[in-house]
Enzyme design. Sequence first.
Site, short mmCIF file in Angstrom:
data_model
loop_
_atom_site.label_atom_id
_atom_site.label_comp_id
_atom_site.label_asym_id
_atom_site.label_seq_id
_atom_site.Cartn_x
_atom_site.Cartn_y
_atom_site.Cartn_z
N ASP A 170 -8.32 -3.20 14.16
CA ASP A 170 -9.69 -3.42 13.71
C ASP A 170 -9.79 -4.54 12.68
O ASP A 170 -10.81 -4.70 12.02
CB ASP A 170 -10.28 -2.13 13.13
CG ASP A 170 -9.50 -1.57 11.95
OD1 ASP A 170 -8.50 -2.22 11.53
OD2 ASP A 170 -9.86 -0.49 11.44
N ASP B 52 0.83 -1.20 0.00
CA ASP B 52 0.00 0.00 0.00
C ASP B 52 0.86 1.25 0.00
O ASP B 52 2.09 1.19 0.14
CB ASP B 52 -0.95 0.00 1.21
CG ASP B 52 -0.30 -0.52 2.48
OD1 ASP B 52 0.91 -0.29 2.67
OD2 ASP B 52 -0.98 -1.17 3.28
N GLU C 60 -9.92 -1.65 5.04
CA GLU C 60 -10.60 -1.33 6.28
C GLU C 60 -11.88 -2.16 6.44
O GLU C 60 -12.38 -2.75 5.48
CB GLU C 60 -10.94 0.16 6.30
CG GLU C 60 -9.74 1.09 6.23
CD GLU C 60 -8.97 1.21 7.53
OE1 GLU C 60 -9.01 0.26 8.36
OE2 GLU C 60 -8.32 2.24 7.75
N HIS D 212 -7.93 -4.94 9.89
CA HIS D 212 -7.58 -4.67 8.50
C HIS D 212 -6.25 -5.30 8.13
O HIS D 212 -5.37 -5.45 8.99
CB HIS D 212 -7.58 -3.17 8.18
CG HIS D 212 -6.44 -2.39 8.77
ND1 HIS D 212 -6.57 -1.57 9.86
CD2 HIS D 212 -5.14 -2.29 8.38
CE1 HIS D 212 -5.41 -1.00 10.12
NE2 HIS D 212 -4.53 -1.42 9.24
#
Length: 261
Positions: free
Chosen positions: A136, A67, A143, A138
């Site tokens: 979370d 990314d 996400e 990801h």
Amino acid sequence: MEIIILPDSDAIGDLAGDAVTALLDRKPGAVLGLATGSSPLPVYDNLAARYDAGDVSFAQARAFTLDEYVGLDAGHPERYANVIHKEFTSRVDFEPGSVQGPNGLATDIPAACQSYEEAIHAAGGVDLQILGIGTDGHIAFNEPGSSLASRTRIKTLTRQTRIDNARFFDDDLDQVPTQCLTQGLATIMEARHIVLVATGQNKAEAVHQLAEGGVSALWPATILQHHPHVSVLVDEAAAGRLQLANYYRQTYAAKPVWQGL
């Protein structure tokens, strides 16, 4: 999915280093997938030490990063192309141009994302992908709510992810970009072997969901339950919520040495 609980980050780095070294021994031109963030650092430190000792070479290998932030100047120290160069690729012998990442400064974002997918495909796909996991759930910057069939694309970061990453931006949330380019979940799933690293108590719930929860876009990493070859390397703190922790320990203790990762 194999869950391996190890005593600390050094042990995690050593086991992941074994896997990368074994891959490059049998396939010197292998394609690696590289993650940024704090979780993979013990792996990169281990591999750099092995390179210094003459035990591994990356001279014929290629690599793709997961990314990139959108809009950070080319020279910004937190641009992931610069981070991976500093933390790993400059410390070993990758050839110039052999490490590629998404172009967060592209004027045509969709075209840049498609080009990145095509580059990975042209290289023969990723042989071993190193991953971290967010609090979370990801992976890369996919996400919660990300499509399980997603490909490389632009994403808006959640507030929680930006808070987690603010430590890299002088703890100033306003400096953290709001958008990124990221490999999609379907892109990641095409890697032939995935090694996911997680350390610390703050990752315990995400690791629990990854290994023992239902597959859901609310916890994007759970898509890895459908992958045929995933190695999850965690320390005791990150394993703190695992209901089957004792079974994972017993299974790994009984594993034949010849299997490796």
